[in-house]
Design a protein around this motif. Structure first.
Motif, PDB file in Angstrom:
ATOM      1  N   ASP A 212       0.839  -1.196   0.000  1.00  8.71           N
ATOM      2  CA  ASP A 212       0.000   0.000   0.000  1.00  8.71           C
ATOM      3  C   ASP A 212       0.873   1.245   0.000  1.00  8.71           C
ATOM      4  N   ARG A 287      -6.953  -7.334  11.703  1.00  5.40           N
ATOM      5  CA  ARG A 287      -8.072  -7.138  10.768  1.00  5.40           C
ATOM      6  C   ARG A 287      -7.491  -7.049   9.371  1.00  5.40           C
ATOM      7  N   ASP A 290      -7.039  -1.768   4.955  1.00  4.80           N
ATOM      8  CA  ASP A 290      -7.886  -0.930   4.121  1.00  4.80           C
ATOM      9  C   ASP A 290      -6.956   0.111   3.513  1.00  4.80           C
ATOM     10  N   GLU A 292      -5.977  -2.605   1.347  1.00  2.00           N
ATOM     11  CA  GLU A 292      -5.493  -3.893   0.823  1.00  2.00           C
ATOM     12  C   GLU A 292      -6.625  -4.898   0.612  1.00  2.00           C
TER      13      GLU A 292
HETATM   14  N1  GLY Z   1      -3.554   0.085   4.822  1.00  2.00           N
HETATM   15  C1  GLY Z   1      -2.960  -0.124   6.077  1.00  2.00           C
HETATM   16  C2  GLY Z   1      -3.897  -0.464   7.145  1.00  2.00           C
HETATM   17  O1  GLY Z   1      -5.027  -0.850   6.921  1.00  2.00           O
HETATM   18  O2  GLY Z   1      -3.508  -0.361   8.305  1.00  2.00           O
END
Ligand code: GLY
Ligand code: AMP
Length: 423
Positions: A212, A287, A290, A292
């Motif tokens: 990311d 978790r 986000d 990803e």
């Molecule tokens: N994209 C990195 C996170 O969800 O922590």
């Protein structure tokens, strides 16, 4: 099966989109959801931190299975509360979620079970923290122990910056009680990747790796955000490395968590720093990432719901996952001003046209519906996601779709995937 997904971001839209495709999903709810999620699930007006409200909704609606998106819901103990009511849920217990909730706890687990990571110290005393910085010397990293919405990490190039970071966290409490304790650790160099595994308490099943872009600006410059885009595969995670990560990192972590009396279930998100082919753990999250998750769900060919249920039921042995042999990329569109302050309520047009670009699905994050209109209601607003044979081809499709979206108040980075493409 009646399923409830908790959360309302791009990650949860991708989860709902994948779960809704399962023949086993008879009815899908999402709390609180967003304007895009409403196309695949019934959105219910209960917040992700309203644990009593979520339990009551699940009981009243005879929900069979709950999938939790955000870490805060896990740390607040939703999974434990649901299990008390006999409702199955995907995600760790509150005790196991401490792996993300306390960086000090996470580092202690890594150290105790010989998992490769940066050297570190834990401090509740300001002078002791500063003395550690003096002893080790910059560059060095100062982190709040507790959750700080992804912002409690300060990379310090000089000792003075590190002393100032300690003061801001411990004296000025810029991150509230999250900074009552700090973790100070070695500055690791290399290339980052996000690796994911499903875990059922005892066994782990590897998912895939992604990369990311955290910084808001092109060339990975400017302040960090929740993530401005991601892609998979991550070329830095070469094929042979996955077995190594599973054996040397994921397996001892799961064993360690079980020995500590907090067996881990759910998805384990391993934040890695890779240098000269050697991966070290930067952090764990309890978790999906986000954004990803958006590219993971696009590439997943198998039934997502069956896999998540198997993880929750301790039956991962039954699952064999298939992936599209393709690349996927998500480009995040955010409201101008993010990650600082930004306006809410601006209208986004032409989303349908974007969805019609070949290989593209637009996942919503901070959106809300008002009549026929879709309005931006958050910082990160859309995740324009494309699947194509290569990262370069996925990038082309994603930006083609971005180009069709009519939203003057929004912006995105135009270089998502540069590392993979320049390789
Ligand atoms: N994209 C990195 C996170 O969800 O922590
Ligand atoms: P975290 O919230 O712990 O993932 O940290 C946020 C970002 O800070 C990571 O994605 C890295 O880019 C960077 N970071 C965290 N810890 C380190 C470290 N020990 N060395 C270098 N960079 C780090």
């Amino acid at each position: 099966m009646k399923v409830l997904v908790v959360g309302g971001g791009g990650r949860e839209h991708a989860l709902c989109w994948a779960i809704a495709k399962s023949p086993k999903c008879a009815k899908l709810f999402c709390a609180p959801g967003n304007a895009g999620i409403a196309d695949v699930a019934e959105c219910v007006n209960v917040g992700a931190e309203d644990i009593d409200g979520l339990v009551a909704f699940a009981v009243d609606n005879a929900i069979d299975f709950v999938v939790v998106g955000p870490e805060v819901t896990l740390v607040l103990g939703l999974v434990d509360r649901l299990e008390e009511k006999g409702i199955k849920a995907f995600g760790p217990s509150a005790k196991a979620a401490v792996l993300e909730g306390s960086k000090g706890f996470m580092k202690d687990i890594l150290a105790k079970y010989n998992i490769p990571t940066a050297y570190y110290g834990r401090f509740t005393d300001i002078e002791a923290a500063k003395a550690y910085v003096t002893e080790k010397g910059a560059p060095i990293v100062v982190k709040t122990d507790g959750l700080a919405a992804g912002k409690g990490v300060i990379l310090c190039q000089t000792n003075e910056e590190a002393y100032a970071a300690i003061d801001s966290m411990m004296t000025d409490q810029v991150f509230g009680s999250a900074g009552n304790e700090v973790v100070i650790e070695e500055f690791l160099e290399g290339e980052e990747a996000s690796f994911f595994a499903l875990v059922d308490g005892e066994r782990a099943l590897p998912l895939i790796a992604a990369q990311d872009h955290k910084a808001v600006g092109e060339g990975d410059t400017g302040p960090n955000t929740g993530g401005m885009g991601a892609y998979t595969p991550a070329p830095v995670v070469v094929p042979g490395m996955i077995d190594h990560i599973m054996d040397e990192i994921v397996a001892p972590t799961i064993k360690g968590m079980a020995s500590e009396g907090c067996p881990y279930k759910g998805v384990l998100f391993v934040g890695l720093m890779i240098k000269d082919g050697v991966p070290k753990v930067l952090e764990y999250n309890v978790r999906f990432g986000d954004p990803e998750c958006q590219v993971l769900m696009m590439r997943l060919k198998s039934d997502a719901l069956l896999a998540l249920v198997a993880a929750a039921e301790g039956r991962l042995d039954d699952i064999d996952l298939e992936w599209h042999d393709m690349a996927a990329m998500v480009v995040v569109m955010a409201t101008q001003g993010y990650p600082g302050s930004y306006e809410k309520g601006t209208e986004i047009k032409n989303l349908k046209e974007a969805d019609e670009v070949e290989g593209v699905t637009v996942f919503h994050a901070g959106t809300k519906a008002e009549g026929d209109k879709v309005l931006a209601s958050g910082g990160r607003v859309l995740g324009v996601t494309a699947m194509a044979p290569t990262v370069a081809a996925a990038q082309k499709q994603a930006y083609k779709a971005v180009g069709t979206i009519d939203w003057p108040e929004g912006f995105c980075r135009f270089d998502i995937g540069w590392r993979a493409i320049n390789r």
